[in-house]
Design a protein around this motif. Structure first.
Motif, PDB file in Angstrom:
ATOM      1  N   SER A  59       0.894  -1.123  -0.185  1.00 21.18           N
ATOM      2  CA  SER A  59       0.122   0.124  -0.147  1.00 21.18           C
ATOM      3  C   SER A  59       0.929   1.215   0.043  1.00 21.18           C
ATOM      4  CB  SER A  59      -1.098  -0.205   1.145  1.00 21.18           C
ATOM      5  OG  SER A  59      -1.172   1.335   1.708  1.00 21.18           O
ATOM      6  N   PRO A  60       0.360   2.285  -0.540  1.00 21.06           N
ATOM      7  CA  PRO A  60       1.260   3.568  -0.714  1.00 21.06           C
ATOM      8  C   PRO A  60       1.241   4.227   0.732  1.00 21.06           C
ATOM      9  CG  PRO A  60      -0.641   3.876  -1.903  1.00 21.06           C
ATOM     10  CD  PRO A  60      -0.789   2.641  -1.472  1.00 21.06           C
ATOM     11  N   PHE A  61       0.581   4.000   1.601  1.00 19.73           N
ATOM     12  CA  PHE A  61       0.575   4.681   2.998  1.00 19.73           C
ATOM     13  C   PHE A  61       1.762   4.593   3.561  1.00 19.73           C
ATOM     14  CE2 PHE A  61      -3.725   4.716   1.881  1.00 19.73           C
ATOM     15  CZ  PHE A  61      -4.334   5.821   2.638  1.00 19.73           C
ATOM     16  N   LEU A  62       2.354   5.457   4.311  1.00 20.25           N
ATOM     17  CA  LEU A  62       3.653   5.493   4.738  1.00 20.25           C
ATOM     18  C   LEU A  62       4.158   4.254   5.877  1.00 20.25           C
ATOM     19  CD1 LEU A  62       6.469   7.011   5.137  1.00 20.25           C
ATOM     20  CD2 LEU A  62       5.548   8.292   7.162  1.00 20.25           C
ATOM     21  N   ARG A  63       3.215   3.749   6.659  1.00 15.56           N
ATOM     22  CA  ARG A  63       3.481   2.915   7.470  1.00 15.56           C
ATOM     23  C   ARG A  63       3.660   1.364   6.682  1.00 15.56           C
ATOM     24  NH1 ARG A  63      -1.395   5.131   8.071  1.00 15.56           N
ATOM     25  NH2 ARG A  63      -3.556   3.621   7.774  1.00 15.56           N
ATOM     26  N   THR A  64       2.805   1.135   5.660  1.00 11.91           N
ATOM     27  CA  THR A  64       3.112   0.087   5.007  1.00 11.91           C
ATOM     28  C   THR A  64       4.448   0.107   4.013  1.00 11.91           C
ATOM     29  OG1 THR A  64       1.535   0.779   3.594  1.00 11.91           O
ATOM     30  CG2 THR A  64       0.450  -1.061   4.795  1.00 11.91           C
ATOM     31  N   VAL A  65       4.795   1.356   3.512  1.00 12.94           N
ATOM     32  CA  VAL A  65       6.020   1.443   2.700  1.00 12.94           C
ATOM     33  C   VAL A  65       7.174   1.269   3.736  1.00 12.94           C
ATOM     34  CG1 VAL A  65       7.275   3.085   1.539  1.00 12.94           C
ATOM     35  CG2 VAL A  65       4.903   3.126   1.208  1.00 12.94           C
ATOM     36  N   GLN A  66       7.236   1.708   4.886  1.00 16.82           N
ATOM     37  CA  GLN A  66       8.243   1.512   5.820  1.00 16.82           C
ATOM     38  C   GLN A  66       8.126   0.157   6.177  1.00 16.82           C
ATOM     39  OE1 GLN A  66       7.021   4.261   8.935  1.00 16.82           O
ATOM     40  NE2 GLN A  66       8.605   6.062   8.165  1.00 16.82           N
ATOM     41  N   THR A  67       7.303  -0.736   6.403  1.00 15.89           N
ATOM     42  CA  THR A  67       7.170  -2.114   6.907  1.00 15.89           C
ATOM     43  C   THR A  67       7.735  -2.818   5.446  1.00 15.89           C
ATOM     44  OG1 THR A  67       5.375  -1.818   8.024  1.00 15.89           O
ATOM     45  CG2 THR A  67       5.752  -4.299   7.490  1.00 15.89           C
ATOM     46  N   ALA A  68       7.375  -2.615   4.388  1.00 14.09           N
ATOM     47  CA  ALA A  68       7.781  -3.105   3.276  1.00 14.09           C
ATOM     48  C   ALA A  68       8.937  -2.919   2.983  1.00 14.09           C
ATOM     49  CB  ALA A  68       6.909  -2.955   2.094  1.00 14.09           C
ATOM     50  N   ASN A  69       9.851  -1.638   3.138  1.00  9.91           N
ATOM     51  CA  ASN A  69      10.893  -1.518   2.922  1.00  9.91           C
ATOM     52  C   ASN A  69      12.059  -2.058   3.722  1.00  9.91           C
ATOM     53  OD1 ASN A  69      13.030   0.583   1.632  1.00  9.91           O
ATOM     54  ND2 ASN A  69      13.693   0.882   3.722  1.00  9.91           N
ATOM     55  N   THR A  70      11.730  -2.654   5.140  1.00  7.29           N
ATOM     56  CA  THR A  70      12.556  -3.084   6.039  1.00  7.29           C
ATOM     57  C   THR A  70      12.716  -4.800   5.622  1.00  7.29           C
ATOM     58  OG1 THR A  70      11.524  -1.896   7.935  1.00  7.29           O
ATOM     59  CG2 THR A  70      12.619  -3.765   8.429  1.00  7.29           C
ATOM     60  N   VAL A  71      11.673  -5.233   5.040  1.00  6.35           N
ATOM     61  CA  VAL A  71      11.674  -6.550   4.336  1.00  6.35           C
ATOM     62  C   VAL A  71      12.428  -6.608   3.094  1.00  6.35           C
ATOM     63  CG1 VAL A  71      10.303  -8.428   3.642  1.00  6.35           C
ATOM     64  CG2 VAL A  71       9.482  -7.379   5.482  1.00  6.35           C
ATOM     65  N   ALA A  72      12.185  -5.445   2.233  1.00  2.61           N
ATOM     66  CA  ALA A  72      12.707  -5.628   0.933  1.00  2.61           C
ATOM     67  C   ALA A  72      14.337  -5.250   1.071  1.00  2.61           C
ATOM     68  CB  ALA A  72      12.378  -4.197   0.024  1.00  2.61           C
ATOM     69  N   GLU A  73      14.872  -4.516   2.275  1.00  3.14           N
ATOM     70  CA  GLU A  73      16.298  -4.512   2.471  1.00  3.14           C
ATOM     71  C   GLU A  73      16.954  -5.940   2.674  1.00  3.14           C
ATOM     72  OE1 GLU A  73      16.515  -1.551   5.420  1.00  3.14           O
ATOM     73  OE2 GLU A  73      16.894   0.119   4.027  1.00  3.14           O
ATOM     74  N   VAL A  74      16.174  -6.648   3.551  1.00  6.21           N
ATOM     75  CA  VAL A  74      16.572  -8.149   3.864  1.00  6.21           C
ATOM     76  C   VAL A  74      16.661  -9.008   2.655  1.00  6.21           C
ATOM     77  CG1 VAL A  74      16.270 -10.055   5.462  1.00  6.21           C
ATOM     78  CG2 VAL A  74      16.208  -7.683   6.340  1.00  6.21           C
ATOM     79  N   LEU A  75      15.511  -8.814   1.767  1.00  7.59           N
ATOM     80  CA  LEU A  75      15.507  -9.694   0.625  1.00  7.59           C
ATOM     81  C   LEU A  75      16.141  -9.286  -0.633  1.00  7.59           C
ATOM     82  CD1 LEU A  75      11.554 -10.879   1.010  1.00  7.59           C
ATOM     83  CD2 LEU A  75      13.604 -12.012   2.144  1.00  7.59           C
ATOM     84  N   ASP A  76      16.701  -7.977  -0.498  1.00  3.03           N
ATOM     85  CA  ASP A  76      17.174  -7.236  -1.612  1.00  3.03           C
ATOM     86  C   ASP A  76      16.083  -7.234  -2.808  1.00  3.03           C
ATOM     87  OD1 ASP A  76      19.102  -5.920  -3.125  1.00  3.03           O
ATOM     88  OD2 ASP A  76      20.242  -7.659  -3.479  1.00  3.03           O
ATOM     89  N   LEU A  77      15.209  -6.682  -2.533  1.00  2.80           N
ATOM     90  CA  LEU A  77      14.075  -6.596  -3.689  1.00  2.80           C
ATOM     91  C   LEU A  77      13.505  -5.358  -3.547  1.00  2.80           C
ATOM     92  CD1 LEU A  77      11.603  -9.772  -2.755  1.00  2.80           C
ATOM     93  CD2 LEU A  77      13.183  -9.534  -4.942  1.00  2.80           C
ATOM     94  N   PRO A  78      12.903  -4.631  -4.869  1.00  2.00           N
ATOM     95  CA  PRO A  78      12.310  -3.740  -5.087  1.00  2.00           C
ATOM     96  C   PRO A  78      10.870  -3.679  -4.540  1.00  2.00           C
ATOM     97  CG  PRO A  78      12.329  -4.594  -6.992  1.00  2.00           C
ATOM     98  CD  PRO A  78      13.114  -5.329  -6.261  1.00  2.00           C
ATOM     99  N   ILE A  79      10.286  -2.457  -4.226  1.00  2.00           N
ATOM    100  CA  ILE A  79       8.790  -2.319  -3.684  1.00  2.00           C
ATOM    101  C   ILE A  79       8.020  -1.761  -4.836  1.00  2.00           C
ATOM    102  CG2 ILE A  79       7.424  -1.442  -1.923  1.00  2.00           C
ATOM    103  CD1 ILE A  79      10.071  -0.806  -0.291  1.00  2.00           C
ATOM    104  N   LYS A  80       6.693  -2.615  -4.914  1.00  2.00           N
ATOM    105  CA  LYS A  80       5.793  -1.976  -6.036  1.00  2.00           C
ATOM    106  C   LYS A  80       4.796  -1.341  -5.242  1.00  2.00           C
ATOM    107  CE  LYS A  80       7.234  -5.340  -9.614  1.00  2.00           C
ATOM    108  NZ  LYS A  80       8.495  -5.691  -8.788  1.00  2.00           N
ATOM    109  N   LEU A  81       4.357  -0.169  -5.354  1.00  2.00           N
ATOM    110  CA  LEU A  81       3.368   0.548  -4.566  1.00  2.00           C
ATOM    111  C   LEU A  81       2.074   0.322  -5.299  1.00  2.00           C
ATOM    112  CD1 LEU A  81       4.782   3.946  -3.360  1.00  2.00           C
ATOM    113  CD2 LEU A  81       4.894   1.540  -2.310  1.00  2.00           C
ATOM    114  N   GLU A  82       1.139  -0.279  -4.739  1.00  2.00           N
ATOM    115  CA  GLU A  82      -0.076  -0.745  -5.259  1.00  2.00           C
ATOM    116  C   GLU A  82      -1.345  -0.212  -4.435  1.00  2.00           C
ATOM    117  OE1 GLU A  82      -3.066  -1.393  -7.312  1.00  2.00           O
ATOM    118  OE2 GLU A  82      -1.548  -2.412  -8.125  1.00  2.00           O
ATOM    119  N   THR A  83      -2.000   0.658  -4.983  1.00  2.00           N
ATOM    120  CA  THR A  83      -3.275   1.444  -4.297  1.00  2.00           C
ATOM    121  C   THR A  83      -4.201   0.415  -3.991  1.00  2.00           C
ATOM    122  OG1 THR A  83      -3.916   2.192  -6.653  1.00  2.00           O
ATOM    123  CG2 THR A  83      -2.690   3.910  -5.588  1.00  2.00           C
TER     124      THR A  83
END
Length: 215
Positions: A59-83
């Motif tokens: 989700s493009p809300f800040l709290r979901t981006v921050q949660t996803a980003n923490t996982v993405a850094e560990v998995l070394d993946l990009p994040i796709k924002l889906e409304t």
């Protein structure tokens, strides 16, 4: 060929910990994670670090981006924002359409955001509970189909997590319930059937909230 869809709710948010934050916030309905929320996100990332996940949608809300980003850094993946995974735009919670952090600002802070990705489903204020379930369910089905047979992670909110699970598993398999912060669902498909292997799992968290809230 099997496919796994992981679905997580965002970690704890600042306005849950400090309700007064809302009174002076520039974007009242787009709070960041709280301090313990960042810890929860790290615990979620550790839980998923050895899983074969190919794509992360948030989700493009800040709290979901921050949660996803923490996982993405560990998995070394990009994040796709889906409304389509957005918060329930409930007029009883929000007296106006929520203002979110602009994507250009988010990308500067979280460069893992994939700016080439185009969201599939819109979220329109105001909406009913049935509407949020329908659009998040449609989003989950579309992403599962478009990225099959690759495994994906969806990071959403209480209502959109419920809708995504319902959209894949159906009402005969899953009845909507309150979704705990940073909890995890695992759905597996052996074409064409889906089943739920994990439901609202919080075993990766050292602490879970006493009161479960949907938003």
């Amino acid at each position: 060929m099997s496919q796994i869809i992981w679905i997580a709710r965002h970690a704890n948010r600042l306005d849950f910990v400090n309700p007064d934050w809302f009174l002076t916030a520039e974007r009242r309905y787009d709070p960041p994670l709280s301090e313990d929320g960042f810890l929860q996100a790290k615990q979620l990332a550790k839980r998923l670090q050895d899983e074969k996940i190919h794509h992360i949608f948030a989700s493009p809300f800040l709290r979901t981006v921050q949660t996803a980003n923490t996982v993405a850094e560990v998995l070394d993946l990009p994040i796709k924002l889906e409304t389509g995974l957005s918060e329930w735009l409930n007029p009883e919670w929000m007296d106006e359409e929520p203002e979110r952090h602009p994507i250009r600002e988010l990308v500067q802070i979280y460069p893992r955001i994939d700016t080439s990705y185009t969201p599939l489903i819109a979220a329109k204020y105001p909406e009913t509970n049935a509407q949020v379930r329908a659009r998040s369910g449609q989003t989950a089905r579309c992403l599962a189909t478009d990225y099959s047979p690759e495994n994906i992670l969806l990071v959403g909110h209480g209502a959109s997590v419920n809708g995504a699970v319902l959209g894949l598993a159906g009402t005969n398999t899953y009845q909507a319930e309150k979704v705990r912060l940073c909890s995890l669902f695992k759905l597996v498909r052996e074409h064409p059937e889906w089943w739920i292997e994990l439901k609202g799992d919080t075993s990766h968290l050292t602490e879970i909230e006493e009161m479960v809230r949907l938003n």
